[in-house]
Design an enzyme around this catalytic site. Sequence first.
Site, PDB file in Angstrom:
ATOM      1  N   THR A   1       0.851  -1.200   0.000  1.00 14.29           N
ATOM      2  CA  THR A   1       0.000   0.000   0.000  1.00 14.29           C
ATOM      3  C   THR A   1       0.885   1.249   0.000  1.00 14.29           C
ATOM      4  O   THR A   1       0.621   2.198  -0.750  1.00 14.29           O
ATOM      5  CB  THR A   1      -0.939   0.002   1.233  1.00 14.29           C
ATOM      6  OG1 THR A   1      -1.501  -1.304   1.387  1.00 14.29           O
ATOM      7  CG2 THR A   1      -2.057   1.011   1.064  1.00 14.29           C
TER       8      THR A   1
ATOM      9  N   ASP B   1       1.968   5.283   5.887  1.00  9.83           N
ATOM     10  CA  ASP B   1       2.323   3.861   5.932  1.00  9.83           C
ATOM     11  C   ASP B   1       1.059   3.005   5.852  1.00  9.83           C
ATOM     12  O   ASP B   1      -0.047   3.496   6.112  1.00  9.83           O
ATOM     13  CB  ASP B   1       3.073   3.572   7.250  1.00  9.83           C
ATOM     14  CG  ASP B   1       3.991   2.358   7.156  1.00  9.83           C
ATOM     15  OD1 ASP B   1       3.889   1.591   6.177  1.00  9.83           O
ATOM     16  OD2 ASP B   1       4.820   2.173   8.081  1.00  9.83           O
ATOM     17  N   GLY B   2       1.253   1.724   5.544  1.00  4.92           N
ATOM     18  CA  GLY B   2       0.151   0.767   5.562  1.00  4.92           C
ATOM     19  C   GLY B   2       0.062   0.105   6.933  1.00  4.92           C
ATOM     20  O   GLY B   2       0.848   0.404   7.836  1.00  4.92           O
TER      21      GLY B   2
ATOM     22  N   ASP C   1      -1.265  -3.905   8.919  1.00  6.66           N
ATOM     23  CA  ASP C   1      -1.789  -5.264   8.708  1.00  6.66           C
ATOM     24  C   ASP C   1      -3.236  -5.348   9.176  1.00  6.66           C
ATOM     25  O   ASP C   1      -4.035  -6.068   8.596  1.00  6.66           O
ATOM     26  CB  ASP C   1      -0.924  -6.283   9.457  1.00  6.66           C
ATOM     27  CG  ASP C   1       0.477  -6.331   8.873  1.00  6.66           C
ATOM     28  OD1 ASP C   1       0.585  -6.371   7.637  1.00  6.66           O
ATOM     29  OD2 ASP C   1       1.456  -6.282   9.630  1.00  6.66           O
TER      30      ASP C   1
ATOM     31  N   GLY D   1       5.599  -7.007   6.800  1.00  2.00           N
ATOM     32  CA  GLY D   1       6.739  -6.945   5.880  1.00  2.00           C
ATOM     33  C   GLY D   1       8.073  -6.950   6.619  1.00  2.00           C
ATOM     34  O   GLY D   1       9.129  -6.880   5.988  1.00  2.00           O
TER      35      GLY D   1
ATOM     36  N   GLU E   1       9.570   1.480  11.165  1.00  3.62           N
ATOM     37  CA  GLU E   1       8.247   2.108  10.979  1.00  3.62           C
ATOM     38  C   GLU E   1       7.786   2.766  12.277  1.00  3.62           C
ATOM     39  O   GLU E   1       7.223   3.860  12.254  1.00  3.62           O
ATOM     40  CB  GLU E   1       7.227   1.063  10.532  1.00  3.62           C
ATOM     41  CG  GLU E   1       7.443   0.593   9.105  1.00  3.62           C
ATOM     42  CD  GLU E   1       6.553  -0.553   8.692  1.00  3.62           C
ATOM     43  OE1 GLU E   1       6.334  -0.724   7.486  1.00  3.62           O
ATOM     44  OE2 GLU E   1       6.073  -1.297   9.567  1.00  3.62           O
TER      45      GLU E   1
ATOM     46  N   LYS F   1      -8.503  -4.230   5.919  1.00  2.00           N
ATOM     47  CA  LYS F   1      -7.639  -4.031   7.084  1.00  2.00           C
ATOM     48  C   LYS F   1      -8.359  -3.645   8.393  1.00  2.00           C
ATOM     49  O   LYS F   1      -7.909  -4.065   9.458  1.00  2.00           O
ATOM     50  CB  LYS F   1      -6.550  -2.996   6.766  1.00  2.00           C
ATOM     51  CG  LYS F   1      -5.644  -3.374   5.584  1.00  2.00           C
ATOM     52  CD  LYS F   1      -4.871  -4.626   5.847  1.00  2.00           C
ATOM     53  CE  LYS F   1      -3.969  -5.067   4.731  1.00  2.00           C
ATOM     54  NZ  LYS F   1      -2.767  -4.308   4.545  1.00  2.00           N
TER      55      LYS F   1
HETATM   56  C1  5RP Z   1       5.597  -3.707   6.961  1.00  2.00           C
HETATM   57  C2  5RP Z   1       4.244  -3.270   7.373  1.00  2.00           C
HETATM   58  C3  5RP Z   1       3.260  -2.964   6.304  1.00  2.00           C
HETATM   59  O1  5RP Z   1       2.883  -1.637   6.413  1.00  2.00           O
HETATM   60  C4  5RP Z   1       2.085  -3.854   6.473  1.00  2.00           C
HETATM   61  O2  5RP Z   1       2.543  -5.201   6.463  1.00  2.00           O
HETATM   62  C5  5RP Z   1       1.049  -3.637   5.384  1.00  2.00           C
HETATM   63  O3  5RP Z   1       1.543  -4.077   4.167  1.00  2.00           O
HETATM   64  P1  5RP Z   1       0.638  -4.075   2.867  1.00  2.00           P
HETATM   65  O4  5RP Z   1       0.323  -2.665   2.562  1.00  2.00           O
HETATM   66  O5  5RP Z   1       1.517  -4.746   1.827  1.00  2.00           O
HETATM   67  O6  5RP Z   1      -0.587  -4.906   3.171  1.00  2.00           O
HETATM   68  O7  5RP Z   1       3.932  -3.130   8.525  1.00  2.00           O
HETATM   69  O8  5RP Z   1       6.394  -3.981   8.080  1.00  2.00           O
END
Ligand code: 5RP
Length: 235
Positions: A32, A84-85, A87, A100, A106, A124
């Site tokens: 994302t 940021d994205g 989970d 990730g 982060e 999410k």
């Molecule tokens: C990486 C993270 C990401 O922000 C989280 O995993 C979301 O990822 P994605 O946008 O691919 O679903 O915390 O450490």
Amino acid sequence: MDDRERQKEAAAKAAAAWVRDEMTVGLGTGSTAYYFIQEAGAMVRAGIRLRAVVTSEATGKLAASFHIPVIPPEEAQTVDLAVDGVDAVDTDFCAVKGGGGALLREKIVAWKAKQVIWIMDESKPVKNLAGFPLPVEVLPFAASWAADAVKELGGNAVCRQRDGKSFFTDNGNRILDVVFPKERDSRLAAEAVRQIPGVLETGFFDRMCSRILIGTTGGVRELVNPNKEKAPLQG
Ligand code: 5RP
């Protein structure tokens, strides 16, 4: 592009509306965050002056590929806006991050940033983070003892593997994926894990955002965190 990707992209574009000339932006990690980095790259091409602090090596490479100037933390007096994205995020603005493996940087960038926007597709948001796997960054030396300690706390911890090999973070550490029973309070469980010697950080982000932007089939939904000292940006 499928629906979920379109939602991520829409949320990222909505976040880009909060970017201003001469900002230092914190760039998140993941699929994302990718769309936001792409958008920030387009803004740089259009003449906006940005500097970026990145939360992973992968994001650093991506930012460089979009010609976004990347600076190390010690050159950034402040981070104006981090995007940021997540989970998963609950109704109390708490999130789990680290899918990730970039959770430590982060969290540092989110802590430093004046404003934090979390962007996501509509898969999410969850009612409650109880039972959701919690990534935990741990010193390799301590990994197996920390996993034992999590078991003593009533949870289960698995040392992350990727492609059949031990996974190491950009900081040279291991990730424990920790699960507690659903009846355990997720914030308290994360706090207990954080106390284990060798644990560097957990992926529990306790209301560390200013606003949440969720891409949905009906457009982008915005939630403003009323509890956060990171006062939301004014439009
Ligand atoms: C990486 C993270 C990401 O922000 C989280 O995993 C979301 O990822 P994605 O946008 O691919 O679903 O915390 O450490």
